[in-house]
Scaffold this active site. Structure first.
Site, PDB file in Angstrom:
ATOM      1  N   LYS A  66      45.363  57.721 -22.112  1.00  0.00           N
ATOM      2  CA  LYS A  66      44.096  57.774 -21.378  1.00  0.00           C
ATOM      3  C   LYS A  66      44.395  58.164 -19.931  1.00  0.00           C
ATOM      4  O   LYS A  66      45.387  57.690 -19.355  1.00  0.00           O
ATOM      5  CB  LYS A  66      43.415  56.401 -21.453  1.00  0.00           C
ATOM      6  CG  LYS A  66      41.966  56.378 -20.999  1.00  0.00           C
ATOM      7  CD  LYS A  66      41.353  54.984 -21.253  1.00  0.00           C
ATOM      8  CE  LYS A  66      39.939  54.880 -20.721  1.00  0.00           C
ATOM      9  NZ  LYS A  66      39.336  53.545 -20.969  1.00  0.00           N
ATOM     10  N   SER A 141      34.711  53.595 -22.614  1.00  0.00           N
ATOM     11  CA  SER A 141      35.145  54.732 -21.833  1.00  0.00           C
ATOM     12  C   SER A 141      36.353  55.442 -22.424  1.00  0.00           C
ATOM     13  O   SER A 141      36.678  56.552 -21.985  1.00  0.00           O
ATOM     14  CB  SER A 141      35.492  54.251 -20.424  1.00  0.00           C
ATOM     15  OG  SER A 141      36.589  53.354 -20.466  1.00  0.00           O
ATOM     16  N   SER A 165      35.540  49.058 -23.832  1.00  0.00           N
ATOM     17  CA  SER A 165      35.934  50.471 -23.722  1.00  0.00           C
ATOM     18  C   SER A 165      36.939  50.964 -24.744  1.00  0.00           C
ATOM     19  O   SER A 165      37.141  52.170 -24.887  1.00  0.00           O
ATOM     20  CB  SER A 165      36.487  50.757 -22.319  1.00  0.00           C
ATOM     21  OG  SER A 165      35.444  50.937 -21.412  1.00  0.00           O
TER      22      SER A 165
END
Lengths: 485, 476
Positions: A66, A141, A165
């Site tokens: 990420k 996210s 997330s």
């Protein structure tokens, strides 16, 4: 090949049936395909090098990071214009750990700007689309990580979880999302959103893979004072599927149909799928009970989350001024330069959260909002810990159904009646609890998920229950488009 | 102007001595070269987290104990949020809700009287980077960023500049004695915020408080307080006290005045909240006991010991305790057998003078206590004269040689009575006229004979013995 599990890939590598080079090449090629369709990446690491395959299960296998993890020498943007040119000089501890294990990063995945969002629509590189249906969201996210793992680019990608997330994108993309106990994985090098809630974790396609990856990532780190010693905890080795006699509970106020007078067909189906999952566990000797929690307390969850996360975020992101790093703003004096950097750099959603956070932290408001939010957080956590004395874990459906259409997101946000279904995963962050989402069904050719959350440090239990359920269902190692009923 | 009394409070920021910075592992070293002691943490790169330097916590607790403060049950930190380019994180890690010490007090000596100073709190925090302003640019030096700071806040309890300075001197000395800080104002290690208000002599209502920020030397603090008292008193005396407003001013060294920075109504809201990255840490009683036991003898106790045990004058004792190096040097010299009064004299008269003349410190002073002790005992036993002692002292320093080198037989003082008597006999035989004159009442010729002996012995004859024998021979 990259759609296979870590265990399988490792065996193939060890036996020489495939090479690390080939796997990495395949992962990079797939990255370009998925990028075209889903817009899942900020950076594809084209020159990723194969490494020697060792006994370590992760060696030689590609994975994704990420883009809010600091990666030495590789662009790390947090999916924000404020860091669009930032190349760190150090690796996050979790990344360093994986490097040591021989894992090979092949891309940096896009996210809602700095993890502050749940739709995958606020990355500076554009909207991230769900590989199951490109007109739908991945949630967020960790949107890019979820999309890439679901698309079979590699067996796992790193995520971070402040409210849900990791666990909600996992549900919407039909994969596994595991957020371990707070402090098990060092946060050093993870771009902070809300320090007291932020947790590193992983998205995979099966429970054992999640355990393997977190085994490698975790360590007590002198660089993170909130990390703790877990070297005697062997997650992967401890998974045996033995769940007989375990006691689980679900929350009536979230699961009972009577809470939803205008219930949709989709939610009806979702709740039915949830109950079928419970039956599968019961068939293995698990005891499941319904528990009622004061609805007034539950209803505070979203506002407690907003107060604490926005307040901490406002302060955490004050380092983004474009002075020492990030694009330099324009202006006549230093204040104008900083202001311009932030005005141009942040998306409107983040700015709104900063305004809220700043308001909450103001001297005259702190007691009323920030301190009270912390008190209510404590009440919720205390209630959960009390229940964890009696029960091994909490089990709940994730969201009110499948991933929403991107063009219907605004209506979704305003749906008051199902807010608890959407927000209950934040309980896991309030308490730092280990929490895992796995796919447990399909509705209209889209996956839905179920979540298991346990007490702090009880990760093995949580993984074991998830594994036991996964073993009774047909959704293990599922990739997008691989429709299973 | 004496009809008003002043009320003064101090906030003293002092950079602490430690191996590394307080929340990062970069070195805590003063450096002229910018940006050499910097870690990613000090630069506030995304993803960094604070560490905590136990050495700093220990020293801060020690200060808290010495100042008779109450220590908190848990160690906790807060964030003070504001934007400024010298603060890369956008917040300073400090202690607001639970400082390392609160509600303390300490008695200080001020021009011969004792004064009790009330401590509001003492807390541990980090320093900011330093900015160098040029015409067309400002450069940031991160060396200072994250350096441990101890901030001491007094109650408004001083009534004049002398008391304030006496307090600062006392604290500076305590920090130095306990190795908490070098407390070197020349390196900018001490900075003070000073607040001053005035009120009618008989009043109990506090006047309007004016704060002066970042005053950086004791003499500036002294001048700043006096200027501000004068300014406020003049305004009050001329019926313009409403012009004294609650505000922040700065001291302008060049003009010796204070200048307005901002009004208090514009005060910044620092939005303090607990630092979530440093978990609460229990300060247990055993640790506090250990720290207490590690507190060295403080200047005040040492002074009492010098006066009572070593029979030094208060004046001398005060000079010696002024610097820990002096006191340590003095005590070591005495400990290895030197007479205390002689050691004090040597230190005060010769050594301190030498150091200031040559801009040296005791740390790199060649003549170690052992050597001084040897000079003192040689002198006190009559082996060398006081004049010789001083010469040897200078030679040792000039040639970087041990005093023994200059105390050989040739140089030794002649204290042998027979030998001196022999020399005197020869001199008297060669000066019959002078003897007659002396006997006829020209007694000042005695010094002439002493001079002759010294000339003959190249100044090595013991003057006391010489005089004794000479007197005997001349008078009989």
């Amino acid at each position: 090949m990259t759609e296979l599990s870590i265990e399988k890939l490792h065996n193939l590598l060890i036996n020489g049936e495939i090479s690390s080079e080939a796997l990495i090449k395949e992962a990079i090629a797939k990255s370009y395909e998925v990028q075209k369709k889903c817009n899942a990446f900020v950076t594809i690491i084209e020159n990723a090098k194969a490494v020697e395959v060792t006994d370590n299960l992760l060696s030689g296998i590609p994975y994704g990071i990420k883009d809010n993890y600091s990666t030495k020498g590789i662009l790390s943007t947090g999916s924000s214009n404020t860091l669009k040119n930032y190349i760190p000089i150090f690796d996050a501890t979790a990344v360093e750990q994986l490097k040591k294990a021989g894992a090979v990063a092949v891309n940096k995945t896009a996210l809602d700007e700095f993890g502050m969002g749940g739709t995958g629509t606020t990355a500076h590189t554009g909207i991230i689309k769900n590989p199951w249906d490109l007109s739908r969201t991945c949630a967020g996210s960790s949107s890019g990580s979820a999309a890439a793992v679901a698309a079979g680019v590699y067996p796992y990608a790193l995520g971070s979880d402040t409210g849900d997330s990791i666990r909600k994108p996992a549900a919407f993309c039909g994969i596994v999302g595991y957020k371990p106990t707070y402090g098990m994985i060092s946060r050093y090098g993870l771009f902070p959103f809300a320090s007291s809630l932020d947790t590193c974790g992983v998205l995979t396609r099966n429970v054992k893979d999640a355990a393997i990856v977190v085994d490698a990532m975790k360590k007590q780190d002198e660089k993170d004072l909130t990390s703790w010693a877990s070297k005697d905890m062997h997650l992967y080795e401890s998974i045996n599927g033995e769940v007989k006699g375990k006691k689980l509970f679900y929350i009536k106020e979230i699961v009972d149909e009577s809470n939803y007078p205008n219930i949709s067909e989709e939610l009806k189906k979702h709740l039915q799928i949830f109950k079928e999952s419970l039956k599968k566990l019961e068939a293995q000797g698990v005891i499941i009970e319904e528990v009622s929690i004061d609805k007034e307390l539950l209803k505070t969850i979203p506002s407690v989350y907003v107060c604490i996360s926005c307040a901490e975020a406002t302060s955490n992101m004050s380092n983004l001024t474009g002075i020492a790093f990030g694009p330099r703003g324009n202006g006549e004096n230093i204040y104008e330069i900083m202001k311009n950097h932030r005005t141009v750099g942040f998306s409107p959603l983040i700015k709104r959260r900063f305004v809220i956070g700043s308001y909450i932290l103001q001297k005259e408001n702190q007691e009323r909002y920030f301190v009270n939010a912390q008190r209510v957080r404590r009440l919720i956590v205390d209630r959960m810990k009390e229940l964890f004395k009696k029960y091994d874990a909490l089990i709940l459906p994730v969201s009110k159904g499948v991933a929403p259409k991107l063009d219907e997101l605004n209506d979704e946000i305003n749906d008051e009646s199902t807010v608890l279904l959407e927000e209950h995963l934040q309980i896991g962050n309030f308490g730092g609890f280990p929490s895992i989402t796995i796919p447990n069904g399909m509705i209209n050719k889209m996956p839905v998920g179920i979540n298991i959350t346990g007490n702090c440090f009880d990760d093995i239990n949580v993984l074991n229950i998830a594994y036991a359920l996964e073993s009774q269902m047909n959704y293990k190692d599922m990739t997008a488009g691989d429709y299973r009923e | 102007m004496n009809k008003y009394k002043a009320v003064i409070g101090l906030e003293m920021h002092c950079e602490m001595k430690s191996k590394t910075k307080v929340f990062s592992n970069a070195l805590n070293n003063y450096s002229e070269i910018p940006n050499v002691n910097v870690s990613p943490i000090d630069m506030a790169f995304p993803g960094i987290l604070p560490r905590i330097n136990k050495e700093c916590v220990k020293k801060a607790l020690m200060a808290s104990i010495i100042l008779n403060c109450k220590q908190p049950e848990y160690l906790e930190f807060d964030r003070k949020n504001y934007y400024y380019p010298d603060l890369p994180k956008g917040y300073q890690i400090t202690q607001m809700h639970s400082p390392i010490g609160v509600s303390g007090k300490i008695t200080i000596d001020c021009n011969g009287y004792e004064k009790e100073v009330l401590i509001h709190d003492i807390h541990l925090e980090e320093d900011a980077a330093s900015l160098d302003h040029y015409d067309d640019a400002t450069l940031i030096d991160y060396n200072r960023c994250g350096v441990p700071l101890l901030e001491l806040v007094t109650e408004p309890c001083f009534s004049n500049a002398d008391e304030a300075i006496a307090f600062l001197e006392t604290i500076k000395r305590i920090y130095q004695y306990c190795d908490i800080s070098e407390a070197d104002t020349r390196k900018g290690q001490i900075r003070c915020d000073v607040n001053v208000s005035i009120m009618d002599e008989n009043s109990t209502t506090l006047g309007t408080k004016v704060e002066m920020k970042n005053v950086n030397s004791f003499s500036n603090i002294y001048d700043c307080i006096n200027y501000e008292i004068k300014r406020q008193s003049e305004l009050k005396a001329s019926g313009r006290y409403d012009e004294v407003i609650q505000e922040t001013r700065r001291y302008d060294e060049e003009s010796g005045t204070t200048i307005r920075m901002r009004e208090k109504v514009e005060a910044i809201d620092y939005k303090y909240f607990i630092e979530p990255n440093i978990p609460k840490y229990k300060i247990n009683k055993d640790w506090l006991e250990k720290i207490k036991l590690a507190i060295p003898m403080l200047p005040k106790e040492r002074k009492e010991k010098y006066i009572n045990e070593y029979k030094l004058s208060e004046y001398d004792a005060n000079i010696i305790i002024k610097e820990k190096d002096y006191a340590d040097y003095f005590e070591e010299t005495v400990q290895i057998g030197a007479d205390a009064k002689s050691a004090a004299n040597w230190l005060i008269v010769n050594i301190i003078g030498y150091l200031s003349k040559n801009d040296e410190t005791l740390k790199d002073f060649y003549l170690k206590p052992q050597m001084l002790q040897e000079i003192i005992s040689a002198q006190n036993s009559g082996q060398i004269s006081s004049k010789q002692a001083k010469e040897i002292f200078i030679k040792c320093l000039e040639e970087k040689k041990h005093p023994k080198e200059f105390m050989n037989k040739e140089n030794a003082q002649i204290s042998d009575k027979d030998k001196i008597s022999e020399i005197i006999t020869v001199i008297l035989e060669n000066n019959p006229e002078q003897i007659t004159a002396y006997k006829n009442g020209k007694t000042n010729l005695f010094d002439y004979f002493v001079g002759q002996v010294m000339k003959e012995t190249k100044g090595k004859a013991n003057p006391v013995i010489t005089k004794e024998i000479l007197k005997n021979k001349l008078d009989n």
